[in-house]
Design an enzyme around this catalytic site. Sequence first.
Site, PDB file in Angstrom:
ATOM      1  N   ASP A 174      16.749 -74.031  -9.891  1.00 21.90           N
ATOM      2  CA  ASP A 174      16.941 -75.235  -9.453  1.00 21.90           C
ATOM      3  C   ASP A 174      18.311 -75.101  -8.850  1.00 21.90           C
ATOM      4  OD1 ASP A 174      16.686 -77.832  -8.523  1.00 21.90           O
ATOM      5  OD2 ASP A 174      17.150 -78.643 -10.303  1.00 21.90           O
ATOM      6  N   LYS A 177      18.063 -72.762  -2.844  1.00 23.27           N
ATOM      7  CA  LYS A 177      16.752 -72.294  -2.495  1.00 23.27           C
ATOM      8  C   LYS A 177      16.303 -70.839  -1.939  1.00 23.27           C
ATOM      9  CE  LYS A 177      16.851 -76.396  -4.047  1.00 23.27           C
ATOM     10  NZ  LYS A 177      17.069 -76.736  -5.490  1.00 23.27           N
ATOM     11  N   ASP A 202      11.846 -75.678  -8.969  1.00 25.09           N
ATOM     12  CA  ASP A 202      12.039 -77.147  -8.621  1.00 25.09           C
ATOM     13  C   ASP A 202      12.106 -77.141  -7.002  1.00 25.09           C
ATOM     14  OD1 ASP A 202      12.069 -79.752  -8.169  1.00 25.09           O
ATOM     15  OD2 ASP A 202      14.234 -79.971  -8.617  1.00 25.09           O
ATOM     16  N   ASN A 203      11.780 -78.195  -6.111  1.00 31.27           N
ATOM     17  CA  ASN A 203      12.246 -78.120  -4.731  1.00 31.27           C
ATOM     18  C   ASN A 203      11.510 -77.228  -4.143  1.00 31.27           C
ATOM     19  OD1 ASN A 203      15.193 -78.929  -5.999  1.00 31.27           O
ATOM     20  ND2 ASN A 203      14.074 -80.375  -4.763  1.00 31.27           N
ATOM     21  N   GLU A 234      13.237 -86.247  -6.006  1.00 28.72           N
ATOM     22  CA  GLU A 234      13.908 -87.056  -7.113  1.00 28.72           C
ATOM     23  C   GLU A 234      14.063 -88.602  -6.648  1.00 28.72           C
ATOM     24  OE1 GLU A 234      14.669 -84.013  -6.271  1.00 28.72           O
ATOM     25  OE2 GLU A 234      16.789 -83.534  -5.782  1.00 28.72           O
TER      26      GLU A 234
HETATM   27  C1  SAM Z   1      19.668 -79.300  -7.393  1.00 27.42           C
HETATM   28  S1  SAM Z   1      21.230 -78.957  -8.111  1.00 27.42           S
HETATM   29  C2  SAM Z   1      20.909 -78.664  -9.812  1.00 27.42           C
HETATM   30  C3  SAM Z   1      20.189 -79.896 -10.550  1.00 27.42           C
HETATM   31  C4  SAM Z   1      19.946 -79.747 -12.220  1.00 27.42           C
HETATM   32  N1  SAM Z   1      19.139 -78.721 -12.304  1.00 27.42           N
HETATM   33  C5  SAM Z   1      19.371 -81.158 -12.552  1.00 27.42           C
HETATM   34  O1  SAM Z   1      18.256 -81.133 -12.351  1.00 27.42           O
HETATM   35  O2  SAM Z   1      19.997 -81.860 -13.094  1.00 27.42           O
HETATM   36  C6  SAM Z   1      21.730 -77.469  -7.687  1.00 27.42           C
HETATM   37  C7  SAM Z   1      23.002 -77.088  -8.466  1.00 27.42           C
HETATM   38  O3  SAM Z   1      23.142 -75.485  -8.090  1.00 27.42           O
HETATM   39  C8  SAM Z   1      24.483 -75.096  -7.753  1.00 27.42           C
HETATM   40  N2  SAM Z   1      24.130 -73.790  -6.902  1.00 27.42           N
HETATM   41  C9  SAM Z   1      23.934 -73.584  -5.784  1.00 27.42           C
HETATM   42  N3  SAM Z   1      24.132 -72.208  -5.354  1.00 27.42           N
HETATM   43  C10 SAM Z   1      23.985 -71.754  -6.795  1.00 27.42           C
HETATM   44  C11 SAM Z   1      23.937 -70.393  -6.901  1.00 27.42           C
HETATM   45  N4  SAM Z   1      23.819 -69.406  -6.188  1.00 27.42           N
HETATM   46  N5  SAM Z   1      24.174 -70.224  -8.469  1.00 27.42           N
HETATM   47  C12 SAM Z   1      24.379 -71.021  -9.288  1.00 27.42           C
HETATM   48  N6  SAM Z   1      24.508 -72.141  -9.165  1.00 27.42           N
HETATM   49  C13 SAM Z   1      24.331 -72.819  -7.731  1.00 27.42           C
HETATM   50  C14 SAM Z   1      24.964 -76.216  -7.010  1.00 27.42           C
HETATM   51  O4  SAM Z   1      26.388 -76.395  -7.292  1.00 27.42           O
HETATM   52  C15 SAM Z   1      24.388 -77.428  -7.648  1.00 27.42           C
HETATM   53  O5  SAM Z   1      25.126 -77.851  -8.796  1.00 27.42           O
END
Ligand code: SAM
Length: 251
Positions: A174, A177, A202-203, A234
Amino acid sequence: MTSKQRLPFLRSSFWRLAVGMPHFVRTGQIGDGREEACAAYVEANARRGDIDDVLDTIDTFATEKSMLVNVGDEKGELLDAAVRRANPKRVLELGTYCGYSALRIARAAPDAEVFSIELSSGNAAVARRIWSHAGVDDRITCVVGTIGDGGQTLGALSAEHGFGAESVDLLFIDHEKSVYLADLLAILDRGWLHRGSIAVADNVRVPGAPKYRAYMREQQGKLWDTVEHKTHIEYQTLIPDLVLESEYLAG
Ligand SMILES: C[S@@+](CC[C@H](N)C(=O)[O-])C[C@H]1O[C@@H](n2cnc3c(N)ncnc32)[C@H](O)[C@@H]1O
């Protein structure tokens, strides 16, 4: 749900979220302080040590105060069911944000250790406050990093957190993407999944992970057995989304 909750366009925090999306993609936070505000709201309003109340309080914050990009309550139920099916001892999550989904996973799997990977140290701090308030910080660990950093984070998981052959029972994807598939393949390459491990993504429709979806379709009945769950993004019921639940058939 009220019409404001079902119809996100009626909510000003939806538009602030839309405007904040470029900032979110760069930093992992929307840019108006809502993630820290969520942690403060939980500390002020949720019963300490009560996971259900902490999750409900985050949902309330996301529907009534500021929308958050948590998996949310509707898709969260799909995640809960996949967790119960996997009955995991060790979970790996990619993308912590405020710690909501990791907390749901910990609730659905009371014996599991949950490791969540997050790029933003600010989000890691928010999530740790929330997990501490819920009383589960002893079994949820946020590792600041990313699978795509050339092996540093994968190496830390193995050297410092006991990841090894066939050690991951549930993988929740998640985060960014465009790297869902690459990161899954990197984890497979380490041999951390076993026959019967479950990957939940997800997504897959919005914002969309087309390469991941195509890979799962191509591998259907070979390496993976996938169910595509039709759902909504969501905290509203207007925009459709897909959650993919895939059982690993090899290992
Ligand atoms: C959609 S949110 C996650 C929501 C969480 N899983 C929830 O449902 O409570 C995506 C998160 O992924 C982090 N993120 C984005 N790219 C990433 C990467 N390549 N590796 C690790 N984290 C990443 C972002 O900073 C963000 O906090």
